[in-house]
Design an enzyme around this catalytic site. Structure first.
Site, mmCIF file in Angstrom:
data_model
loop_
_atom_site.group_PDB
_atom_site.id
_atom_site.type_symbol
_atom_site.label_atom_id
_atom_site.label_comp_id
_atom_site.label_asym_id
_atom_site.label_seq_id
_atom_site.Cartn_x
_atom_site.Cartn_y
_atom_site.Cartn_z
ATOM 1 N N GLY A 271 0.894 -1.279 -0.011
ATOM 2 C CA GLY A 271 0.230 -0.004 0.129
ATOM 3 C C GLY A 271 0.537 1.387 0.167
ATOM 4 O O GLY A 271 0.487 2.352 0.642
ATOM 5 N N ALA B 20 1.715 3.436 -2.147
ATOM 6 C CA ALA B 20 1.227 4.828 -2.678
ATOM 7 C C ALA B 20 0.133 5.226 -2.090
ATOM 8 O O ALA B 20 -0.361 6.331 -2.411
ATOM 9 C CB ALA B 20 0.983 4.588 -4.372
ATOM 10 N N GLY B 21 -0.322 4.873 -1.042
ATOM 11 C CA GLY B 21 -1.618 5.195 0.048
ATOM 12 C C GLY B 21 -1.092 6.315 0.758
ATOM 13 O O GLY B 21 -0.093 6.838 0.828
ATOM 14 N N GLN B 22 -2.260 6.676 1.546
ATOM 15 C CA GLN B 22 -1.946 7.947 2.337
ATOM 16 C C GLN B 22 -0.863 7.722 3.481
ATOM 17 O O GLN B 22 -0.107 8.351 3.911
ATOM 18 C CB GLN B 22 -3.038 8.165 3.245
ATOM 19 C CG GLN B 22 -4.186 9.067 2.721
ATOM 20 C CD GLN B 22 -4.903 9.512 4.111
ATOM 21 O OE1 GLN B 22 -4.808 10.612 4.576
ATOM 22 N NE2 GLN B 22 -5.826 8.530 4.563
ATOM 23 N N GLY C 163 1.400 5.527 3.250
ATOM 24 C CA GLY C 163 2.810 5.381 2.748
ATOM 25 C C GLY C 163 3.286 6.586 2.705
ATOM 26 O O GLY C 163 4.660 6.591 2.717
ATOM 27 N N ARG D 278 -13.803 -0.453 3.151
ATOM 28 C CA ARG D 278 -14.942 -0.914 2.967
ATOM 29 C C ARG D 278 -15.806 0.002 1.919
ATOM 30 O O ARG D 278 -15.585 0.975 1.972
ATOM 31 C CB ARG D 278 -15.616 -0.406 4.452
ATOM 32 C CG ARG D 278 -17.116 -0.947 4.432
ATOM 33 C CD ARG D 278 -17.595 -0.810 5.858
ATOM 34 N NE ARG D 278 -18.332 -1.828 6.287
ATOM 35 C CZ ARG D 278 -18.354 -2.086 7.647
ATOM 36 N NH1 ARG D 278 -17.532 -1.796 8.438
ATOM 37 N NH2 ARG D 278 -19.033 -3.056 8.062
ATOM 38 N N ARG E 267 -19.626 -5.924 7.073
ATOM 39 C CA ARG E 267 -18.383 -6.482 7.681
ATOM 40 C C ARG E 267 -17.889 -7.615 7.372
ATOM 41 O O ARG E 267 -16.603 -7.994 7.097
ATOM 42 C CB ARG E 267 -18.612 -6.281 9.125
ATOM 43 C CG ARG E 267 -17.559 -6.553 9.987
ATOM 44 C CD ARG E 267 -17.843 -6.400 11.548
ATOM 45 N NE ARG E 267 -16.653 -6.507 12.344
ATOM 46 C CZ ARG E 267 -15.407 -5.829 12.383
ATOM 47 N NH1 ARG E 267 -15.526 -4.413 12.111
ATOM 48 N NH2 ARG E 267 -14.321 -6.197 13.134
ATOM 49 N N GLN F 202 -0.392 -12.812 0.776
ATOM 50 C CA GLN F 202 0.684 -12.075 1.397
ATOM 51 C C GLN F 202 1.401 -12.990 2.350
ATOM 52 O O GLN F 202 2.655 -13.054 2.365
ATOM 53 C CB GLN F 202 0.246 -10.811 1.723
ATOM 54 C CG GLN F 202 -0.264 -9.691 0.502
ATOM 55 C CD GLN F 202 -0.194 -8.205 1.009
ATOM 56 O OE1 GLN F 202 -0.053 -8.013 1.973
ATOM 57 N NE2 GLN F 202 -0.584 -7.566 -0.074
ATOM 58 N N ASP G 215 -3.441 3.661 19.044
ATOM 59 C CA ASP G 215 -4.454 3.856 20.003
ATOM 60 C C ASP G 215 -3.560 3.904 21.125
ATOM 61 O O ASP G 215 -4.019 4.939 22.204
ATOM 62 C CB ASP G 215 -5.291 2.397 20.024
ATOM 63 C CG ASP G 215 -5.779 1.751 18.834
ATOM 64 O OD1 ASP G 215 -6.383 2.761 18.204
ATOM 65 O OD2 ASP G 215 -5.523 0.783 18.242
ATOM 66 N N HIS H 97 -7.777 -3.914 17.527
ATOM 67 C CA HIS H 97 -7.873 -2.654 16.828
ATOM 68 C C HIS H 97 -9.002 -2.057 16.424
ATOM 69 O O HIS H 97 -9.438 -2.302 15.116
ATOM 70 C CB HIS H 97 -6.544 -2.275 15.915
ATOM 71 C CG HIS H 97 -6.730 -0.634 15.155
ATOM 72 N ND1 HIS H 97 -6.594 0.265 15.618
ATOM 73 C CD2 HIS H 97 -7.354 -0.542 13.790
ATOM 74 C CE1 HIS H 97 -6.782 1.408 14.808
ATOM 75 N NE2 HIS H 97 -7.205 0.825 13.798
HETATM 76 P P1 NAX Z 1 -5.218 4.514 1.331
HETATM 77 O O1 NAX Z 1 -6.490 3.694 0.574
HETATM 78 O O2 NAX Z 1 -4.753 5.688 1.089
HETATM 79 O O3 NAX Z 1 -3.864 3.600 0.769
HETATM 80 C C1 NAX Z 1 -3.846 2.139 0.894
HETATM 81 C C2 NAX Z 1 -3.174 1.492 -0.568
HETATM 82 O O4 NAX Z 1 -2.966 0.189 -0.515
HETATM 83 C C3 NAX Z 1 -3.695 2.051 -1.907
HETATM 84 O O5 NAX Z 1 -2.629 2.739 -2.515
HETATM 85 C C4 NAX Z 1 -4.035 0.726 -2.167
HETATM 86 O O6 NAX Z 1 -3.849 0.577 -3.934
HETATM 87 C C5 NAX Z 1 -3.185 -0.147 -1.643
HETATM 88 N N1 NAX Z 1 -3.500 -1.699 -1.623
HETATM 89 C C6 NAX Z 1 -4.837 -2.279 -1.532
HETATM 90 N N2 NAX Z 1 -4.708 -3.593 -1.455
HETATM 91 C C7 NAX Z 1 -3.494 -3.906 -1.885
HETATM 92 C C8 NAX Z 1 -2.696 -5.161 -2.015
HETATM 93 N N3 NAX Z 1 -3.187 -6.318 -1.881
HETATM 94 N N4 NAX Z 1 -1.447 -4.922 -2.200
HETATM 95 C C9 NAX Z 1 -0.828 -4.019 -2.184
HETATM 96 N N5 NAX Z 1 -1.249 -2.522 -1.997
HETATM 97 C C10 NAX Z 1 -2.701 -2.763 -2.083
HETATM 98 O O7 NAX Z 1 -5.233 3.951 2.883
HETATM 99 P P2 NAX Z 1 -4.312 4.495 3.979
HETATM 100 O O8 NAX Z 1 -5.163 5.705 4.767
HETATM 101 O O9 NAX Z 1 -3.010 4.596 3.753
HETATM 102 O O10 NAX Z 1 -4.564 3.202 5.091
HETATM 103 C C11 NAX Z 1 -4.163 1.878 4.978
HETATM 104 C C12 NAX Z 1 -4.859 1.031 5.901
HETATM 105 O O11 NAX Z 1 -4.384 1.330 7.264
HETATM 106 C C13 NAX Z 1 -6.420 0.923 5.979
HETATM 107 O O12 NAX Z 1 -6.835 -0.369 5.829
HETATM 108 C C14 NAX Z 1 -6.724 1.588 7.214
HETATM 109 O O13 NAX Z 1 -7.962 1.473 7.623
HETATM 110 C C15 NAX Z 1 -5.732 1.184 8.003
HETATM 111 N N6 NAX Z 1 -5.362 2.049 9.443
HETATM 112 C C16 NAX Z 1 -5.014 1.158 10.256
HETATM 113 C C17 NAX Z 1 -4.425 2.052 11.568
HETATM 114 C C18 NAX Z 1 -4.293 1.170 12.499
HETATM 115 O O14 NAX Z 1 -4.119 1.620 13.755
HETATM 116 N N7 NAX Z 1 -4.102 -0.214 12.623
HETATM 117 C C19 NAX Z 1 -4.796 3.106 11.656
HETATM 118 C C20 NAX Z 1 -4.822 4.056 10.458
HETATM 119 C C21 NAX Z 1 -5.542 3.487 9.155
HETATM 120 O O15 NAX Z 1 -6.840 3.551 9.348
#
Ligand code: NAX
Length: 328
Positions: free
Chosen positions: A11, A13-15, A17, A94, A100, A114, A161, A189
């Site tokens: 992930g 390229a996501g937020q 990341g 989601r 869910r 993975q 958290d 979480h």
């Molecule tokens: P984003 O949607 O901005 O980025 C996620 C990225 O993952 C996207 O670029 C997507 O293309 C990529 N992706 C999806 N499936 C993939 C796969 N199979 N292999 C490789 N890449 C893949 O989300 P972001 O805000 O970066 O959050 C990422 C995850 O963190 C979400 O599931 C979010 O719910 C979770 N979080 C967990 C937290 C925790 O405390 N455990 C807190 C923050 C966040 O909410």
């Protein structure tokens, strides 16, 4: 000079990341003397792969002295090759109308693939942190899909958290965050997690005694920490990203480099302590030393805490049951 460590990030390229990669390349996670190679995984679609190229251009433009290499991948079998650390951030969010259960299943697909890839190609001592939600159950699935790797190397992120809880206590007491110890979060979480400050200290003095207001726990502290993610979305229009990346950096740094006796929170496979079923990935109080974590044992339970812990455990057992059929 030290040999570089390989860090795989999904992930990328996501937020999250977008904050995480730069912190790691700057030496915040592995130390200021530890070179690092980043192996970045994104889904194969054109848009995220193109965005990933852009992020890599920015990494180049930072000219980080510790960054010894960066590669882009769409296949976990190449992204996880020889990885020393794997940060599993990408997951399926989601979508509209998704239950869910559908969310759990969609993610189970990702995390079985993975987990198998880690099992096949990663370092035999790869340390895995799952950030992508539902983080505990995703970590459980990855662990179960990687039978040749040590079970204890699969962890889920409750550090955000934990950090939120520490900050709320520090603010309440008007003390610096660094003065707070023995704070931690039990459980999943999710909204059922239970930040437990019964043992916490500020400069060695009991936080509970200092606050001296039992209602504050239930009426203010637990809801503030529990709903913090929603409050960030409400304020920012986007979910927590920089603070989540920071928490991931803290989690791995503490795991590898030690907490010097300080308590922290990690989501780890339960070993039966505190009555948590074996293998369930659960937030526990831990200390870390020499690359290993150890559960803080022997803490008393009271009815209030027991009820909260049981609720979170029940939720995780239900999550596990709903994806069981997907594990071979
Ligand atoms: P984003 O949607 O901005 O980025 C996620 C990225 O993952 C996207 O670029 C997507 O293309 C990529 N992706 C999806 N499936 C993939 C796969 N199979 N292999 C490789 N890449 C893949 O989300 P972001 O805000 O970066 O959050 C990422 C995850 O963190 C979400 O599931 C979010 O719910 C979770 N979080 C967990 C937290 C925790 O405390 N455990 C807190 C923050 C966040 O909410």
């Amino acid at each position: 000079a030290k040999a570089p460590l390989r860090v795989a990030i999904t992930g990328a390229a996501g937020q999250i990341g977008y904050s995480l990669l730069f912190r790691i390349a700057n030496g915040d996670m592995l130390g200021k003397d530890q070179p690092v190679i980043l192996q970045l995984l994104e889904v194969a679609d054109e848009k995220p792969q193109k965005a990933l190229k852009g992020v890599m251009m920015e990494l180049e433009d930072c000219a980080f002295p510790l960054l010894a290499g960066v590669s882009a991948h769409s296949d976990p079998m190449t992204a996880f090759k020889d990885a020393d650390v794997a940060l599993l951030v990408g997951s399926r969010p989601r979508g509209p109308g998704m239950e869910r259960k559908d969310l759990l299943e969609a993610n189970a697909q990702i995390f079985t693939v993975q987990g198998k890839a880690l099992d096949a190609v990663a370092s035999r001592n790869v340390k895995v942190l799952v950030v992508g939600n539902p983080a505990n159950t995703n970590a459980y699935i990855a662990m179960k899909s990687a039978p040749s790797l040590p079970r204890k190397n699969f962890t889920a992120m409750l550090r955000l958290d934990h950090n939120r809880a520490v900050s709320q206590i520090a603010i309440k007491l008007g003390k610096p965050v660094a003065s707070i110890d023995k704070m931690f979060v039990w459980g999943n979480h999710s909204t059922t997690m239970y930040p437990d400050y019964r043992f916490a200290t500020a400069d060695g003095v009991s936080v509970r005694d200092a606050i001296h207001d039992e209602d504050w726990n239930n009426d203010v502290f637990l809801p503030t920490v529990g709903k913090r993610g929603a409050a960030i979305i409400e304020a920012r229009g986007l979910s927590s990203a920089a603070s989540a990346a920071n928490a991931a950096v803290n989690h791995v740094r503490d795991w590898l480099l030690g907490t010097n006796g300080k308590w922290t929170t990690m989501g780890i496979p339960a070993d039966g302590s505190y009555g948590i079923h074996e293998d369930i990935i659960f937030g526990f109080p831990v200390t870390t030393e020499n690359g290993e974590y150890k559960v803080v044992e022997g803490l008393d339970m009271d009815t209030f805490s027991k009820e909260h812990i049981d609720l979170s455990l029940k939720e995780l057992i239900e999550e596990r049951e709903s994806i069981k059929h997907l594990l071979s």
